[in-house]
Design a protein around this motif. Structure first.
Motif, mmCIF file in Angstrom:
data_model
loop_
_atom_site.group_PDB
_atom_site.id
_atom_site.type_symbol
_atom_site.label_atom_id
_atom_site.label_comp_id
_atom_site.label_asym_id
_atom_site.label_seq_id
_atom_site.Cartn_x
_atom_site.Cartn_y
_atom_site.Cartn_z
ATOM 1 N N LEU A 9 0.811 -1.209 0.000
ATOM 2 C CA LEU A 9 0.000 0.000 0.000
ATOM 3 C C LEU A 9 0.844 1.259 0.000
ATOM 4 O O LEU A 9 1.858 1.349 0.693
ATOM 5 C CB LEU A 9 -0.911 0.026 1.241
ATOM 6 C CG LEU A 9 -2.025 -1.012 1.321
ATOM 7 C CD1 LEU A 9 -2.705 -0.921 2.689
ATOM 8 C CD2 LEU A 9 -3.047 -0.796 0.218
ATOM 9 N N THR A 10 0.421 2.220 -0.795
ATOM 10 C CA THR A 10 0.976 3.563 -0.684
ATOM 11 C C THR A 10 0.228 4.244 0.448
ATOM 12 O O THR A 10 -0.997 4.168 0.495
ATOM 13 C CB THR A 10 0.758 4.352 -1.984
ATOM 14 O OG1 THR A 10 1.435 3.690 -3.051
ATOM 15 C CG2 THR A 10 1.288 5.771 -1.839
ATOM 16 N N PRO A 11 0.929 4.856 1.411
ATOM 17 C CA PRO A 11 0.227 5.486 2.540
ATOM 18 C C PRO A 11 -0.880 6.415 2.061
ATOM 19 O O PRO A 11 -0.629 7.372 1.328
ATOM 20 C CB PRO A 11 1.350 6.259 3.245
ATOM 21 C CG PRO A 11 2.583 5.497 2.915
ATOM 22 C CD PRO A 11 2.387 5.009 1.504
ATOM 23 N N PHE A 208 -5.166 3.169 11.565
ATOM 24 C CA PHE A 208 -3.933 3.858 11.956
ATOM 25 C C PHE A 208 -2.748 2.899 12.023
ATOM 26 O O PHE A 208 -1.616 3.286 11.689
ATOM 27 C CB PHE A 208 -4.125 4.589 13.286
ATOM 28 C CG PHE A 208 -4.752 5.944 13.146
ATOM 29 C CD1 PHE A 208 -3.977 7.043 12.821
ATOM 30 C CD2 PHE A 208 -6.118 6.122 13.311
ATOM 31 C CE1 PHE A 208 -4.548 8.302 12.671
ATOM 32 C CE2 PHE A 208 -6.707 7.362 13.158
ATOM 33 C CZ PHE A 208 -5.918 8.468 12.835
ATOM 34 N N ALA A 209 -2.994 1.656 12.446
ATOM 35 C CA ALA A 209 -1.916 0.666 12.449
ATOM 36 C C ALA A 209 -1.461 0.380 11.022
ATOM 37 O O ALA A 209 -0.264 0.217 10.756
ATOM 38 C CB ALA A 209 -2.389 -0.617 13.121
ATOM 39 N N THR A 210 -2.414 0.332 10.094
ATOM 40 C CA THR A 210 -2.085 0.112 8.680
ATOM 41 C C THR A 210 -1.272 1.268 8.122
ATOM 42 O O THR A 210 -0.293 1.065 7.385
ATOM 43 C CB THR A 210 -3.369 -0.064 7.850
ATOM 44 O OG1 THR A 210 -4.087 -1.211 8.322
ATOM 45 C CG2 THR A 210 -3.044 -0.254 6.380
ATOM 46 N N LEU A 211 -1.657 2.491 8.461
ATOM 47 C CA LEU A 211 -0.910 3.658 7.986
ATOM 48 C C LEU A 211 0.521 3.608 8.496
ATOM 49 O O LEU A 211 1.477 3.873 7.743
ATOM 50 C CB LEU A 211 -1.590 4.947 8.444
ATOM 51 C CG LEU A 211 -0.915 6.236 7.952
ATOM 52 C CD1 LEU A 211 -1.028 6.364 6.438
ATOM 53 C CD2 LEU A 211 -1.517 7.462 8.638
ATOM 54 N N VAL A 215 3.754 3.415 6.000
ATOM 55 C CA VAL A 215 4.772 4.471 6.046
ATOM 56 C C VAL A 215 6.120 3.879 6.439
ATOM 57 O O VAL A 215 7.160 4.241 5.877
ATOM 58 C CB VAL A 215 4.366 5.584 7.038
ATOM 59 C CG1 VAL A 215 5.505 6.579 7.232
ATOM 60 C CG2 VAL A 215 3.115 6.304 6.550
ATOM 61 N N LEU A 216 6.106 2.950 7.385
ATOM 62 C CA LEU A 216 7.339 2.314 7.844
ATOM 63 C C LEU A 216 8.038 1.594 6.702
ATOM 64 O O LEU A 216 9.271 1.519 6.654
ATOM 65 C CB LEU A 216 7.026 1.317 8.971
ATOM 66 C CG LEU A 216 8.210 0.663 9.673
ATOM 67 C CD1 LEU A 216 9.006 1.698 10.455
ATOM 68 C CD2 LEU A 216 7.728 -0.450 10.599
ATOM 69 N N ASN A 217 7.249 1.058 5.773
ATOM 70 C CA ASN A 217 7.807 0.312 4.660
ATOM 71 C C ASN A 217 8.554 1.218 3.678
ATOM 72 O O ASN A 217 9.389 0.746 2.906
ATOM 73 C CB ASN A 217 6.696 -0.438 3.919
ATOM 74 C CG ASN A 217 7.233 -1.387 2.872
ATOM 75 O OD1 ASN A 217 7.992 -2.295 3.185
ATOM 76 N ND2 ASN A 217 6.859 -1.170 1.617
#
Length: 233
Positions: A9-11, A208-211, A215-217
Motif C-alpha cells: 500500500l501507498t500510505p 492507523f496501524a495500517t498507515l 509508512v514504515l515500509n
C-alpha cells in the motif's frame, strides 16, 4: 485473489481504512474485539467525576485522594494498556499472532518507556494547544506513531518522538484527515449503539496501524526535530 498486503500500500487515507476494515474481519476478529472491550472497561476509572453541593465538606475531603488516584491511574497505568491495545492491532494488520497477553506486554520490560513517552507526547501537545491550538494539533498528528515505535521497535521515548516526527513528514494532512473521519465513524457507531461504537473503535485502530506499517515500509527521509536533536541508535 490474495488480499492486498499492507506493504504493497501507498500510505493513504482510503487505503488505510479499506485494508483495516477487511483485516479486522478476516483475521483475529475476536481478540481485537476483546482488546477494545477490555481497554474500554479499564479506562473507566480515568473518567471519575466528583460532584458536590456547596458546603459539602465530606465529599470535598474525598475529592483529593480520588483525584490523585485518577491522575495516577491515567498516567501510570492506562498508557501501558492503550499502547498494548495498539500493539495488538499492529500485529493483526501484519497477520501475526494476536494474543490478549500483548495488552499487558508493556508491564514486563517497557513500562518506563511507555510512561515517559506518553508524558512527553502529552506535554508537547498541551504546550502546542496553549500556543494557539494549531501547534498542538500539528504535534498530535506528527507524534501519532510514538506508541507503535515504542512497542514495535522498542525505541527509547525521545527516539520514538523523533522517529515519529521523521516518519510523518509529508503525511500530516493524511493523519489529520483520518482523525476527522474517525470522529464521524465513531458518531455513526454510536447511532447503532454499543456494538457499533466498539466496531468503530476497531476500525479506527486498524486504519492507523495500517498507515504506520505502510509508512514504515517506505524509506523515510531524516527529519529530526531541531530542538530535540536526538538520533536513533
Amino acid at each position: 485473489m490474495e488480499k492486498q498486503k499492507y506493504f504493497d500500500l501507498t500510505p493513504s487515507v482510503g487505503g488505510s481504512f479499506s485494508y483495516g476494515w477487511r483485516t479486522i474481519f478476516e483475521k483475529a476478529f475476536l481478540p481485537l474485539l476483546l482488546a477494545v472491550i477490555i481497554t474500554g472497561l479499564l479506562n473507566g476509572p480515568v473518567g471519575v467525576n466528583w460532584k458536590s453541593g456547596e458546603g459539602d465538606w465530606f465529599n470535598f475531603v474525598w475529592f483529593v485522594p480520588v483525584a490523585l488516584f485518577s491522575m495516577a491511574y491515567g498516567f501510570l497505568f492506562m498508557p501501558v494498556i492503550n499502547y498494548g491495545e495498539k500493539y495488538i492491532f499492529l500485529k493483526a494488520m501484519r497477520d501475526e499472532e494476536t494474543d490478549l497477553r500483548f495488552l499487558f506486554e508493556g508491564f514486563k520490560n517497557k513500562y518506563l518507556k511507555i510512561v515517559l513517552a506518553n508524558l512527553i507526547v502529552f506535554a508537547l501537545v498541551i504546550i502546542g494547544l496553549v500556543l494557539f491550538i494549531i501547534p498542538g494539533i500539528i504535534a498530535l498528528c506528527r507524534l501519532v506513531f510514538v506508541p507503535y515505535l515504542v512497542m514495535d521497535k522498542e525505541l527509547e521515548p525521545m527516539q520514538a518522538v523523533e522517529k515519529s516526527w521523521q516518519m510523518t513528514r509529508g503525511h500530516g494532512w493524511k493523519i489529520f484527515a483520518m482523525a476527522i473521519i474517525s470522529v464521524f465513524i465513531f458518531i455513526a457507531g454510536l447511532i447503532v449503539l454499543f456494538v457499533g461504537a466498539i466496531i468503530s473503535f476497531m476500525w479506527i485502530h486498524a486504519a492507523f496501524a495500517t498507515l504506520y506499517l505502510s509508512v514504515l515500509n517506505q524509506n523515510a527521509d531524516e527529519n529530526p526535530i531541531p530542538i530535540l536533536g536526538v538520533n536513533e541508535a
